[in-house]
Design a protein around this motif. Structure first.
Motif, PDB file in Angstrom:
ATOM      1  N   LYS A   1       0.842  -1.217   0.000  1.00  0.00           N
ATOM      2  CA  LYS A   1       0.000   0.000   0.000  1.00  0.00           C
ATOM      3  C   LYS A   1       0.858   1.241   0.000  1.00  0.00           C
ATOM      4  CE  LYS A   1      -3.518   0.442   2.598  1.00  0.00           C
ATOM      5  NZ  LYS A   1      -4.330   0.500   3.821  1.00  0.00           N
ATOM      6  N   SER A   2       1.918   1.233   0.816  1.00  0.00           N
ATOM      7  CA  SER A   2       2.798   2.398   0.903  1.00  0.00           C
ATOM      8  C   SER A   2       3.449   2.687  -0.441  1.00  0.00           C
ATOM      9  CB  SER A   2       3.862   2.152   1.968  1.00  0.00           C
ATOM     10  OG  SER A   2       4.813   3.189   1.970  1.00  0.00           O
TER      11      SER A   2
ATOM     12  N   ILE B   1       0.766   4.236  -2.816  1.00  0.00           N
ATOM     13  CA  ILE B   1       0.428   5.641  -2.499  1.00  0.00           C
ATOM     14  C   ILE B   1       1.595   6.547  -2.850  1.00  0.00           C
ATOM     15  CG2 ILE B   1      -0.169   7.246  -0.646  1.00  0.00           C
ATOM     16  CD1 ILE B   1      -1.527   4.906   0.784  1.00  0.00           C
TER      17      ILE B   1
ATOM     18  N   HIS C   1      -6.879   6.160   3.040  1.00  0.00           N
ATOM     19  CA  HIS C   1      -5.997   5.095   3.504  1.00  0.00           C
ATOM     20  C   HIS C   1      -6.530   4.535   4.820  1.00  0.00           C
ATOM     21  CE1 HIS C   1      -2.619   3.127   5.452  1.00  0.00           C
ATOM     22  NE2 HIS C   1      -2.738   3.987   6.443  1.00  0.00           N
TER      23      HIS C   1
END
Length: 913
Positions: free
Chosen positions: A403-404, A407, A477
């Motif tokens: 996810k990091s 993003i 998020h």
């Protein structure tokens, strides 16, 4: 002044009654064009008639009276009319009364008017009108009202009688009678002029104190005469009664009237339709209980549907279906069927996002009034749904790293935070701001750390982010769905805020069991939320394999394969465009607002039960505290009494020991003074010398022996008392700790007043420090017989030297053998007097030592008792009137169902059975 004026009908043949009324009856005896010589002609007729054997002069006399009256010779007219006894007698009396009226002899005129009896409606009416004028002249307005109303009832079509009445009522602001006259004349005549007059009164609020039922007939009549004027008058009535005590009565009456009308489609009921709409939503906004509304609403909705114009039809139909769904009786089945059919044909655009939000705001406001805060974060989420220019994309997954990376690649490393356990929303903005949004409120923060953020907060990042701006989206998020966050808060709290969800698969283990489990859980929680998948891999074989697995469980989802190492923003933009296409965002957002409203209502209903249980628990807990506090007070009282007994007993022993020592030692000091008697003594002064020495020795003994010993003993007593007080304080500290554990805070502090010991030390120093000033005593100067003899003997035989040795020996024996107990008692009393005063104050002092603990316990008792009473009263009100809490929530639910029916407009509905 109101004074009725007769009207002569010039040029038109008048009836006899009309001639009598206008005082021109004499025209029947002489020609009308000879009125200038009427008196002479009537005189001639009189003389001719008088000559007849059977003469009847009454008609001529009556006519002569008329002529005299016209020439203002009222006394002559009265004289002529007095003796009329034929069929003209009632008119003659009326004319006489008119003459007295002109002479301003009003009482006489009134008596004569009231004495007239006749069958003629014209005469009756004329008499009533003259009485009316007379009473107005006299200022007897109540009587004037009575007679003018009687005249209207008797002969309403008589010349201007209703106009006279209306003018009078208006001038004297007798609005009840004015309105009543307008109502009656409207119904009687059907004349639109009277309806206009009534309408004017209503617009001026002149009928506020009259019940709506008084106007039923006039409205029924006007409906038949003129629909436009009927609507206008009804609207005016409605607005007038809205803020009055008759409002519900008005609604009942007007709905009863219209229920039996066909609601003619020839007329478009724009104003009434709008009024029905506004009134319905005002009634169900939570101010009223259902039992106050249940008898009104069915007819109200039925009539609204009948009268609704094109802009109101959808509202009326949806309202009927919502009401009939929650309250199953009251509305006829055919009306429900009609409403369903109308909804089928209507376009589903009746509801709006803003209206749903306003309903949510109403519920929040109501909850706050009832002491329930729903939380700022919750309200913020609902308000975010109003912005239709931004598509909310929620990012979910089971791996923080994947996810990091996603993003970071999409919006840039500087735009994201590293606290993956904290939810965040990323928005494009011209300036940079970081806002913490929690249930307590909004807070701008500079230094972000896990410990500085509220555990239930979401962080809003506002800063320039071109990717979000260009694609008109925001990223949401949420913490990864693993470990403690697996099925708790995080993703599930914000599903309804999202328009789409991107599930980012772990690049190391594509579509694992835990990812499948998480994705299925999301679909279970939000079945209408579109879910799509991001695959961080460029290997086509892997992509195909993942796609096959995903589509097994999610056949309609889109999958984007994109590598974060070589991130293609254009591909992601195109992907986002595809998932946004063919979406009715407003309709979806409306559904989400409705979800939040349902959730809020459910929560508030559950809070009702929680509040009731909370009151019960609070009562029970406080009752237990009252028992414990009373027990503590009793223990404190016992402790206080014990310490008073112990400390006072020790002090009494100290004083008694001191007293005993003094009473034993003083006599020895007195007897020891015998050594001062020698052969050199002056027998005449020996008793003075001895008395002085005795006082001196007592004083020295007190200063050097007694006071130091007492000071030491006193200090030891204070030290022992401190030990007792320390034991008490220790016991009370344990008691305080026990209570504070129950209160869960440092509420009880049973601190005693140890300053008392300082006061005692000052008192001890004052009583035992320095020289003790005893009163000088006449020990040997008292006049006891033996003393007197010795003194006298000394004086008498002083000069006789041979007897001096004998006398001195006798003095010595006296000093050595004298009983000094009374002297010792006197000295001991002087010494112990301040100690005994101190002892008397010990009860009060020790009470003061324990005073603060008693006050603390009493305050806690009083507070607990008040809490019990308040909770009992709140519980009693809650149980006595449960509808005051339940009904507004039911009505909020009703409004929600009405909005939901409107969003379903045009869909196929089940026929009402």
């Amino acid at each position: 002044m109101f004074k009725f004026q007769n009207n002569v009908r010039g040029g038109i043949m008048m009836t006899i009654d009309e001639k009598l009324n206008n005082k021109v009856y004499y025209h029947t005896l002489i020609a009308e064009n000879e009125h200038l010589q009427s008196m002479k002609l009537l005189g001639d007729l009189y003389m001719e008639e008088h000559k007849k054997e059977l003469s009847d002069l009454s008609y001529i006399r009556f006519s002569q009276g008329e002529v005299y009256f016209q020439h203002r010779d009222y006394e002559a007219a009265i004289f002529k009319w007095e003796n009329i006894d034929n069929e003209l007698e009632p008119w003659a009396k009326k004319n006489m009364a008119d003459a007295y009226f002109e002479l301003e002899l009003l009482s006489t005129a009134e008596d004569i008017y009231q004495s007239i009896h006749t069958e003629s409606d014209i005469l009756k009416t004329e008499v009533l009108l003259q009485l009316f004028s007379l009473y107005v002249e006299q200022g007897k307005l109540e009587r004037a009202v009575e007679v003018i109303k009687e005249a209207v009832i008797l002969n309403p079509d008589y010349s201007e009688v209703t106009e006279i009445a209306r003018s009078f009522f208006e001038e004297y602001q007798d609005w009840n009678n004015a309105v009543e006259l307008a109502v009656n004349e409207s119904v009687r005549t059907g004349n639109l002029q009277w309806y206009d007059i009534l309408h004017t009164y209503v617009e001026q609020d002149k009928m506020m104190k009259m019940p709506p039922s008084d106007f039923n007939e006039v409205l029924h009549t006007l409906y038949k005469v003129d629909l436009i004027k009927f609507e206008a008058l009804t609207v005016s009535f409605w607005k007038c009664y809205k803020n009055s005590e008759f409002y519900f009565s008005w609604l009942k009456e007007i709905n009863h009237i219209l229920l039996h009308k066909d609601g003619s489609k020839a007329h478009i009921w724009r104003e009434l339709s709008e009024l029905y709409h506004n009134t319905y939503f005002e009634l169900i906004d939570g101010k009223y209980l259902i039992k106050e509304l249940s008898h009104l609403i069915p007819n109200h909705l039925t009539n609204w549907l009948k009268l609704a114009d094109s802009s109101q039809t959808l509202f009326a139909a949806a309202s009927i279906l919502a009401w009939s769904e929650i309250f199953t009786s009251g509305i006829e089945p055919e009306i429900i069927n009609k409403a369903e059919n109308l909804l089928k044909r209507a376009a589903g655009n009746g509801d709006s996002l803003e209206e749903g939000y306003l309903l949510f705001e109403s519920i929040v406001h109501w909850a706050k009034k009832n002491g329930i805060e729903l939380g700022k974060r919750f309200g913020w989420m609902v308000k975010e749904l109003l912005d239709l220019n931004t598509h909310h994309v929620l990012l979910a997954g089971t791996d923080d790293r994947s996810k990091s990376n996603f993003i970071q690649a999409a919006i840039g490393k500087n735009s994201m935070h590293d606290l993956f356990s904290i939810p965040a929303i990323y928005k494009n903005n011209d300036t940079t701001e970081i806002i913490e949004i929690s249930d307590e409120g909004f807070r701008e923060i500079n230094n972000l750390s896990e410990h500085s953020v509220h555990p239930q907060a979401i962080i809003e990042y506002r800063q320039p982010m071109s990717f979000l701006r260009d694609n008109e989206i925001t990223f949401i998020h949420t913490p990864c769905m693993t470990g403690e966050y697996k099925f708790r808060n995080g993703v599930f709290q914000y599903l309804q805020l999202a328009d789409s969800l991107l599930f980012i698969l772990d690049s190391d283990e594509l579509f694992s069991e835990k990812e499948l489990e998480a994705a299925l859980k999301i679909r279970e929680k939000a079945p209408n939320l579109p879910i799509h998948f991001i695959v961080n891999n460029n290997d086509q074989e892997v992509i195909d394999q993942v796609s096959a697995q995903v589509h097994t469980y999610f056949p309609k989802v889109r999958i984007l394969a994109i590598s974060t190492s070589n991130f293609d923003l254009n591909s992601l933009s195109n992907f986002i465009t595809e998932i946004k296409n063919n979406r009715n965002l407003e309709e979806e957002r409306i559904s989400k607002v409705h979800h939040y409203i349902r959730k809020t209502i459910k929560y508030l209903l559950e809070r009702r039960v929680e509040m009731e249980n909370s009151f019960i628990d609070s009562i029970k807990w406080n009752e237990e505290m009252v028992t414990k506090l009373n027990g503590a007070k009793n223990q404190l009282s016992d402790l206080e009494e014990e310490k008073i007994r112990t400390i006072k007993r020790a002090f009494r022993k100290m004083v008694d020991d001191m007293k005993l020592e003094v009473t034993e030692e003083i006599p020895s000091l007195m007897r020891g003074c015998s050594e001062l008697i020698t052969e050199d003594c002056d027998l005449g002064k020996i008793h003075l010398i001895l008395n002085e020495e005795m006082n001196k020795r007592v004083q020295n003994y007190m200063d050097e022996n007694v006071l130091p010993a007492i000071h030491y003993t006193f200090q030891n007593w204070i030290a022992d008392a401190k030990v007792e007080f320390d034991q008490s304080q220790s016991f009370l500290n344990e008691m305080s700790a026990g209570f504070n554990d129950l209160y869960a805070n440092e509420k009880i502090k049973l601190d005693c007043d140890f300053k008392l010991l300082d006061d005692w030390r000052r008192d001890a120093d004052r009583m035992t420090r320095g020289a003790y000033q005893l009163e000088k005593m006449n020990i040997l100067l008292r006049f006891t017989p033996s003393q007197f003899l010795l003194k006298s003997a000394g004086k008498l035989f002083n000069a006789i030297q041979q007897n001096k040795a004998l006398i001195l020996n006798k003095y010595k024996q006296y000093i050595e053998n004298e009983d000094y107990s009374s002297v010792a008692d006197t000295i001991s009393r002087q010494l112990t007097q301040p100690f005994e005063l101190f002892e008397k104050a010990l009860d009060r002092d020790i009470h003061m030592f324990f005073d603060h603990p008693f006050s603390v316990l009493n305050e806690a008792l009083d507070e607990a008792s008040k809490e019990i009473e308040w909770n009992k009263e709140s519980l009693r009100e809650m149980r006595m009137n449960p509808e005051t809490y339940r009904d507004p929530l039911t009505l909020f639910q009703l409004r929600l169902r009405q909005f939901e029916w409107m969003t379903k407009a045009g869909e196929s509905l089940h026929q009402y059975q």
